[in-house]
Design an enzyme around this catalytic site. Structure first.
Site, PDB file in Angstrom:
ATOM      1  CG  HIS A  95      -1.755  -1.176   1.418  1.00 31.20           C
ATOM      2  ND1 HIS A  95      -2.946  -1.352   0.746  1.00 31.20           N
ATOM      3  CD2 HIS A  95      -1.594  -2.272   2.195  1.00 31.20           C
ATOM      4  CE1 HIS A  95      -3.488  -2.499   1.103  1.00 31.20           C
ATOM      5  NE2 HIS A  95      -2.680  -3.087   1.966  1.00 31.20           N
ATOM      6  CG  ASP A 106      -0.517  -6.517   4.406  1.00 35.24           C
ATOM      7  OD1 ASP A 106      -1.159  -5.746   3.661  1.00 35.24           O
ATOM      8  OD2 ASP A 106      -0.910  -6.841   5.542  1.00 35.24           O
TER       9      ASP A 106
END
Length: 290
Positions: free
Chosen positions: A30, A242
């Protein structure tokens, strides 16, 4: 101030001992903010620390990762400015996963596709949003018709069993994020996940070992689960860090350790190359690896 469960990234991730093959891909990460440039959505359910594109690029350079798939975070809502900025600056090494709904126009979808988005994400975790209805899912699928996007599912534990019929009804490719976040000891959830993999249309991200492990680093129970999934469907698995690890319990994991664990998740060199290079290139439409 950041919300609880949004710690800073590991301050000094180790240099991995595993030498990754060329064109290795972090298939789940992200980019967050910076908030003074890309404000967080007013309706967000958590506030993270900033993790801008430059920070992610530096981490990937440190870890030896050449490609990445950036997943739009729910803290940015349906405003994809931060994702579009990263994709346009990525020089072809990035692909994206969008968060769209029935209010998203076809023109917006086509802009995302042109920039490098190749999937959409459906969140079924109540701490992120109310789970989408079948009508909302159908509306989203209509927006991306003909673009060959994958559908990513963010579910938790037994949710993969409850949603098995929904997954089977989805057209095209479906990707289950973070191994469905199932408990490594939950045989029923594992059976559901494997049954979906056996359809030939479902993929799984063997990411998030730190999220689902009951044991802590080096996450042996979750690594064993990931390895079993790679052995079960080696042609439909991808891996990701992640990063920067929001909505977790405790401190952020060492991303260098996560890379070194890939050697245990895919111990065969051919499996490892599929996991990190060949499979993400196919799933997210990267140029064919050298």
């Amino acid at each position: 101030m950041p919300s609880p469960g949004c710690p800073p990234p590991h301050p000094d991730p180790r240099t991995p001992s595993l030498a990754l093959p060329r064109d290795s891909c972090d298939a789940h990460c992200h980019i967050l903010g910076p908030a003074d440039v890309f404000p967080y959505a007013p309706e967000r359910t958590f506030t993270p620390l900033d993790a801008p594109k430059e920070q992610l690029r530096a981490l990937h350079h440190h870890l030896g990762l050449d490609r990445a798939v950036v997943v739009q975070s729910s803290c940015h809502g349906h405003d994809h400015a931060v994702l579009l900025d990263a994709l346009r600056a990525g020089g072809g090494r990035l692909r994206g996963v969008a968060l769209i709904d029935e209010r998203t126009t076809r023109a917006e979808v086509e802009e995302l596709h042109l920039a490098g988005v190749r999937a959409l994400r459906l969140n079924f975790l109540p701490h992120l949003r109310t789970p989408p209805t079948r009508a909302e899912i159908d509306a989203v699928l209509e927006r991306v018709d003909g673009l060959d996007w994958a559908v990513q599912l963010h579910v938790h534990g037994r949710g993969i069993t409850a949603l098995e019929h929904v997954v089977r009804a989805l057209p095209g490719r479906t990707v289950v994020d973070h191994m469905g976040r199932i408990d490594p000891a939950d045989r029923q959830a594992l059976r559901s996940l494997r049954a979906l993999l056996d359809t030939g249309r479902v993929w799984v991200k063997v990411s998030g070992v730190d999220r689902i492990s009951r044991q802590g680093p080096p996450y042996r129970d979750a690594v064993a689960l990931a390895a079993s999934l790679v052995a079960h469907a080696p042609e439909r698995v991808v891996w990701g860090t992640d990063y920067p690890h929001v909505n977790i319990a405790g401190d952020a994991p060492d991303d260098g350790l996560l890379v070194d664990l890939v050697d245990r998740i895919a111990p065969d060199p051919a499996q490892l190359r599929r996991l990190l290079v060949t499979n993400p290139a196919e799933l997210f439409d990267f140029p064919a690896p050298a």
